[in-house]
Design a protein around this motif. Structure first.
Motif, PDB file in Angstrom:
ATOM      1  N   ASN A  52       0.828  -1.199   0.000  1.00 53.13           N
ATOM      2  CA  ASN A  52       0.000   0.000   0.000  1.00 53.13           C
ATOM      3  C   ASN A  52       0.867   1.256   0.000  1.00 53.13           C
ATOM      4  O   ASN A  52       2.039   1.220   0.353  1.00 53.13           O
ATOM      5  N   SER A  53       0.249   2.357  -0.383  1.00 50.63           N
ATOM      6  CA  SER A  53       0.931   3.662  -0.388  1.00 50.63           C
ATOM      7  C   SER A  53       2.290   3.558  -1.070  1.00 50.63           C
ATOM      8  O   SER A  53       3.317   3.989  -0.526  1.00 50.63           O
ATOM      9  N   LEU A  54       2.284   3.008  -2.255  1.00 43.73           N
ATOM     10  CA  LEU A  54       3.540   2.772  -2.944  1.00 43.73           C
ATOM     11  C   LEU A  54       4.256   4.066  -3.281  1.00 43.73           C
ATOM     12  O   LEU A  54       3.620   5.099  -3.566  1.00 43.73           O
ATOM     13  N   LYS A  55       5.579   3.992  -3.246  1.00 47.17           N
ATOM     14  CA  LYS A  55       6.440   5.141  -3.515  1.00 47.17           C
ATOM     15  C   LYS A  55       7.359   4.805  -4.688  1.00 47.17           C
ATOM     16  O   LYS A  55       7.629   3.633  -4.947  1.00 47.17           O
ATOM     17  N   PRO A  56       7.876   5.814  -5.363  1.00 48.82           N
ATOM     18  CA  PRO A  56       8.806   5.528  -6.468  1.00 48.82           C
ATOM     19  C   PRO A  56       9.989   4.672  -6.029  1.00 48.82           C
ATOM     20  O   PRO A  56      10.480   3.855  -6.828  1.00 48.82           O
ATOM     21  N   GLU A  57      10.422   4.834  -4.800  1.00 48.42           N
ATOM     22  CA  GLU A  57      11.559   4.043  -4.317  1.00 48.42           C
ATOM     23  C   GLU A  57      11.206   2.580  -4.081  1.00 48.42           C
ATOM     24  O   GLU A  57      12.090   1.773  -3.783  1.00 48.42           O
ATOM     25  N   ASP A  58       9.953   2.217  -4.214  1.00 49.72           N
ATOM     26  CA  ASP A  58       9.566   0.809  -4.149  1.00 49.72           C
ATOM     27  C   ASP A  58       9.753   0.102  -5.493  1.00 49.72           C
ATOM     28  O   ASP A  58       9.559  -1.112  -5.595  1.00 49.72           O
ATOM     29  N   THR A  59      10.112   0.861  -6.506  1.00 52.48           N
ATOM     30  CA  THR A  59      10.346   0.283  -7.821  1.00 52.48           C
ATOM     31  C   THR A  59      11.480  -0.732  -7.758  1.00 52.48           C
ATOM     32  O   THR A  59      12.577  -0.420  -7.300  1.00 52.48           O
ATOM     33  N   ALA A  60      11.186  -1.953  -8.207  1.00 57.18           N
ATOM     34  CA  ALA A  60      12.159  -3.037  -8.124  1.00 57.18           C
ATOM     35  C   ALA A  60      11.562  -4.282  -8.763  1.00 57.18           C
ATOM     36  O   ALA A  60      10.362  -4.333  -9.053  1.00 57.18           O
ATOM     37  N   VAL A  61      12.413  -5.264  -8.949  1.00 54.58           N
ATOM     38  CA  VAL A  61      11.937  -6.600  -9.248  1.00 54.58           C
ATOM     39  C   VAL A  61      11.731  -7.309  -7.915  1.00 54.58           C
ATOM     40  O   VAL A  61      12.630  -7.321  -7.074  1.00 54.58           O
ATOM     41  N   TYR A  62      10.558  -7.870  -7.728  1.00 52.36           N
ATOM     42  CA  TYR A  62      10.207  -8.539  -6.483  1.00 52.36           C
ATOM     43  C   TYR A  62      10.264 -10.049  -6.687  1.00 52.36           C
ATOM     44  O   TYR A  62       9.680 -10.578  -7.642  1.00 52.36           O
ATOM     45  N   TYR A  63      10.971 -10.704  -5.771  1.00 53.49           N
ATOM     46  CA  TYR A  63      11.158 -12.153  -5.827  1.00 53.49           C
ATOM     47  C   TYR A  63      10.570 -12.799  -4.586  1.00 53.49           C
ATOM     48  O   TYR A  63      10.669 -12.253  -3.487  1.00 53.49           O
ATOM     49  N   CYS A  64      10.019 -13.990  -4.759  1.00 51.09           N
ATOM     50  CA  CYS A  64       9.701 -14.798  -3.591  1.00 51.09           C
ATOM     51  C   CYS A  64      10.671 -15.985  -3.547  1.00 51.09           C
ATOM     52  O   CYS A  64      11.204 -16.413  -4.581  1.00 51.09           O
TER      53      CYS A  64
END
Length: 122
Positions: A84-96
Motif C-alpha cells: 500500500n501507499s507505494l512510492k517511487p523508491e519501491d520500484t524493483a523486481v520482487y522475488y519470492c
C-alpha cells in the motif's frame, strides 16, 4: 524441489496499491517458509517480508512495516504481498523464495522464483 511463480507486478502511480502473489508447487511446497525480496536497479537485493509455513509468524524489513503485509493461503499454495501507499523508491523486481525455516537472509533460501517487476511512477 519447489517451483515458485510470482505475479501481480505492474506500473502504478505513487500512492497506489498492488498485491503480489507467489504460487508454489512441488513436493511439500506447503511446508516451506516464504520470503519476499526485491532488487532495484543498481542496488543489492534486499529483504522485504517473510512468513512461516503455518502463516502464524510474519516479519518485515523495518522500513516497510505498516505499508506492506504478507499473508498466505496454504490451501492454494499461495503467498501474498499486499503493498500500500507505494512510492517511487519501491520500484524493483520482487522475488519470492522458499526455505524450510525462513530467514531475513537471502543466502539461506533454497528456492527462488523468476521475479515480477513493480514500477511506481511519481
Amino acid at each position: 524441489q519447489v517451483q515458485l511463480v510470482e505475479s501481480g507486478g505492474g506500473l502504478v502511480q505513487a500512492g497506489a496499491s498492488l498485491r503480489l502473489s507467489c504460487s508454489a508447487s512441488g513436493r511439500a511446497s506447503g511446508n516451506y517458509a516464504i520470503g519476499w525480496f526485491r532488487q532495484a536497479p543498481g542496488k543489492e537485493r534486499e529483504f522485504v517480508a517473510g512468513i512461516s509455513w503455518s502463516g502464524r509468524g510474519t516479519y518485515y524489513a523495518d522500513s516497510l512495516k505498516g505499508r506492506f503485509t504478507i499473508s498466505r493461503v496454504n490451501a492454494k499454495n499461495t503467498v501474498y504481498l499486499q503493498m500500500n501507499s507505494l512510492k517511487p523508491e519501491d520500484t524493483a523486481v520482487y522475488y519470492c523464495a522458499a526455505d524450510p525455516l525462513g530467514s531475513y537472509y537471502q543466502n539461506e533460501y533454497r528456492y527462488w522464483g523468476q521475479g515480477t517487476q513493480v514500477t511506481v511512477s511519481s
